[in-house]
Design a protein around this motif. Structure first.
Motif, PDB file in Angstrom:
ATOM      1  N   MET A  51       0.825  -1.209   0.000  1.00 40.33           N
ATOM      2  CA  MET A  51       0.000   0.000   0.000  1.00 40.33           C
ATOM      3  C   MET A  51       0.859   1.259   0.000  1.00 40.33           C
ATOM      4  N   GLY A 104      -7.110   6.970   3.576  1.00 43.22           N
ATOM      5  CA  GLY A 104      -7.220   5.651   4.174  1.00 43.22           C
ATOM      6  C   GLY A 104      -8.213   5.677   5.316  1.00 43.22           C
ATOM      7  N   ASP A 126      -7.130   1.273   2.136  1.00 40.51           N
ATOM      8  CA  ASP A 126      -7.063   2.313   1.101  1.00 40.51           C
ATOM      9  C   ASP A 126      -8.467   2.519   0.553  1.00 40.51           C
TER      10      ASP A 126
END
Length: 166
Positions: A51, A104, A126
């Motif tokens: 991520m 997020g 996310d």
């Protein structure tokens, strides 16, 4: 040490074996961090590395200030809530290794480790795509509303049986 397990995988005291916790950490599709309240990061799972586009060592070295936009107002409100209640769920602006920012959904909870030190577990999802879809839908609805309300000809909506809706 011998641990007796029930048929559901838990030991007789009801806790999960270490291997199950490890699997949750390693195979989670969300980013998982073990941190300290002061912003130090001790561990980041593989999903976190993907991520944030950083290795676990890079994430740990960067600390909270290297992955969270601490200047954003959302951060200060979330941090204050976690300090008051020991846990928080919030949206935050985060930063990838290349400096790009994204939103997020963050869940964070404090706990005491085996030595009595305060630690935090943080889970991040996310939500960039979710926010983009929401924004696109709102823009589409606004365009429709503008066309409908400003049309030079009369427009209306009705049900299949001819009842007027709008």
């Amino acid at each position: 040490m011998i641990v007796a397990h029930r048929h559901d995988g838990a030991d007789v005291n009801g806790s999960m074996p270490h291997s199950m916790y490890r699997a949750l950490y390693e195979y989670s599709m969300d980013a998982v961090f073990l941190t300290a309240p002061d912003g130090r990061i001790f561990a980041a799972n593989p999903a976190a590395c993907a991520m944030f586009q950083m290795t676990e060592a890079q994430i740990c070295k960067a600390g909270r200030s290297g992955i969270v936009d601490e200047s954003h107002e959302l951060f200060h409100a979330a941090l204050a809530q976690r300090q008051r209640h020991g846990r928080v769920k919030s949206e935050l602006v985060l930063m990838r290794g290349d400096g790009s920012r994204f939103f997020g959904e963050v869940s964070s909870a404090q706990f005491a480790d085996d030595r009595g030190e305060t630690r935090t577990v943080i889970i991040i999802r996310d939500i960039t795509e979710r926010k983009r879809v929401k924004k696109d839908l709102a823009q589409s609805e606004q365009r429709y509303r503008t066309i409908f309300e400003n049309s030079p000809v009369g427009l209306f909506r009705s049900t299949l049986d001819g009842r007027y809706i709008e």
